[in-house]
Design a protein around this motif. Sequence first.
Motif, PDB file in Angstrom:
ATOM      1  N   VAL A  42       0.849  -1.191   0.000  1.00 54.20           N
ATOM      2  CA  VAL A  42       0.000   0.000   0.000  1.00 54.20           C
ATOM      3  C   VAL A  42       0.883   1.240   0.000  1.00 54.20           C
ATOM      4  O   VAL A  42       1.871   1.301   0.744  1.00 54.20           O
ATOM      5  CB  VAL A  42      -0.933   0.015   1.233  1.00 54.20           C
ATOM      6  N   CYS A  43       0.535   2.204  -0.823  1.00 54.56           N
ATOM      7  CA  CYS A  43       1.279   3.455  -0.858  1.00 54.56           C
ATOM      8  C   CYS A  43       0.319   4.618  -1.080  1.00 54.56           C
ATOM      9  O   CYS A  43      -0.481   4.609  -2.024  1.00 54.56           O
ATOM     10  CB  CYS A  43       2.329   3.428  -1.977  1.00 54.56           C
ATOM     11  N   ASN A  44       0.384   5.590  -0.189  1.00 48.50           N
ATOM     12  CA  ASN A  44      -0.392   6.828  -0.304  1.00 48.50           C
ATOM     13  C   ASN A  44       0.612   7.976  -0.408  1.00 48.50           C
ATOM     14  O   ASN A  44       0.895   8.660   0.567  1.00 48.50           O
ATOM     15  CB  ASN A  44      -1.301   6.997   0.917  1.00 48.50           C
ATOM     16  N   PRO A  45       1.196   8.187  -1.612  1.00 45.98           N
ATOM     17  CA  PRO A  45       2.251   9.201  -1.740  1.00 45.98           C
ATOM     18  C   PRO A  45       1.673  10.608  -1.668  1.00 45.98           C
ATOM     19  O   PRO A  45       0.456  10.804  -1.806  1.00 45.98           O
ATOM     20  CB  PRO A  45       2.818   8.914  -3.134  1.00 45.98           C
ATOM     21  N   PRO A  46       2.523  11.609  -1.440  1.00 46.77           N
ATOM     22  CA  PRO A  46       2.046  12.994  -1.532  1.00 46.77           C
ATOM     23  C   PRO A  46       1.380  13.229  -2.884  1.00 46.77           C
ATOM     24  O   PRO A  46       1.849  12.742  -3.904  1.00 46.77           O
ATOM     25  CB  PRO A  46       3.327  13.818  -1.378  1.00 46.77           C
ATOM     26  N   TRP A  47       0.303  13.983  -2.874  1.00 45.62           N
ATOM     27  CA  TRP A  47      -0.549  14.055  -4.056  1.00 45.62           C
ATOM     28  C   TRP A  47      -0.116  15.100  -5.071  1.00 45.62           C
ATOM     29  O   TRP A  47      -0.579  15.100  -6.207  1.00 45.62           O
ATOM     30  CB  TRP A  47      -1.999  14.320  -3.624  1.00 45.62           C
ATOM     31  N   ILE A  48       0.764  16.015  -4.685  1.00 45.37           N
ATOM     32  CA  ILE A  48       1.138  17.108  -5.574  1.00 45.37           C
ATOM     33  C   ILE A  48       2.585  16.915  -6.037  1.00 45.37           C
ATOM     34  O   ILE A  48       3.501  16.877  -5.208  1.00 45.37           O
ATOM     35  CB  ILE A  48       1.006  18.479  -4.878  1.00 45.37           C
TER      36      ILE A  48
END
Length: 401
Positions: free
Chosen positions: A291-297
């Motif tokens: 699972v990866c929730n990287p910075p969105w910008i």
Amino acid sequence: MSTIHWVEAQPRSARWHSESGLALPRRVVVADDRMPAAVAFRLACEGTALLWRGDFHNARQLLRAMDRRVGRSAPGAGGTPAEVFHAQRRFRSHRARVLGKLIVLLEDHALALRRAPDVRRACDEAYGPADGPVAVALTELLGVVGARQWRERGVHVPALGARIHPHYGVFAPTRGEYVDLVARAPLPCGGAVRTAFDLGTGTGVLAAVLAQRGVRRVVATDVSARARACARDNVRRLGLAGVVRVVGPALYPGPECHSRPECPSGPDVAPGPAPGPELLPVPDPRAQLVVCNPPWIPGRPASDLDLGVYDAGGGMLRGFLDGLARRLEPGGEGWLVLSDLAERLGLRSREELLAAVEGAGLRVVGRMDARPRHPRARDADDPLHAVRAAEVTSLWRLAVV
């Protein structure tokens, strides 16, 4: 750290510290309750730092008065969403520089001002042990104090049925869409997931969700030492230390975690001995779920405090995708949790994202979407209101081709 100098009956100096990357003030004057807001604002705009020696609450009032003079948004900002975004970011940087010129002196993390609160514990947690006098921006100190309050009371996470306690400088899970997606997505391998990786764990909230869903072993990573300490704290509070282990600073867990029932939960682990004639190379560990929730910008962070929002050049996103195929066990999945805000701002296209997925030898096997529930999506005064209101956060389920 560098050193600031000023005259107060005699020449004095102190170390300068800024978590947000504010430049070292080259000129410092002493200010107190007699200084008018107009004069303080003019001096700050000229680059002069104001070392506050008056009443603490009057300093906060002066800060609000200076803020009103700066304004709340970039004047005349218009054009495409990308142009508005960049204009707003430049304006926020200008605002931070001006307001950051009102500074205070911490002596052994104590604030010697009239009616000042006791900030020592908050500063100890944010900065580490005290080491002599240090000057910081009042805006930063207020952030440190606010972070201490967040850490103490925590943030309720409905998907966990518990509270997560964010540390200073660690992105708090105040937006629930991405957490809910991870809590609802169907687990691969028929739901019997032995090992999962949570890359860029932050507070550890997603690792905790996976553990509560029955994943037997979760290895959580983060580049930030603060985040790793925060995640370990939350794992301990939730009673999940036997399931979740936090390591770093690499994006993916290293060979030291391979084929062990547990990964170390204390200080970061040094790699094992280099392979010699009698030692076989240890393969990289693999998981059934990553699972990866990287910075969105995709943008350059101005400081470490921006690492939860800006992913310079999309480096973390690419690192996750490029390393996923060789880290998944057969039948496993990678979950990319990502907002389409960058696409709506014109900073990244959907075609670029899908091309990166395909180029990494991956395919999309499913996607779940969630609409924003955070207050900024309802703020009609936000110059980017239309973009934020239309934003969609998605959980992309990826598998090896």
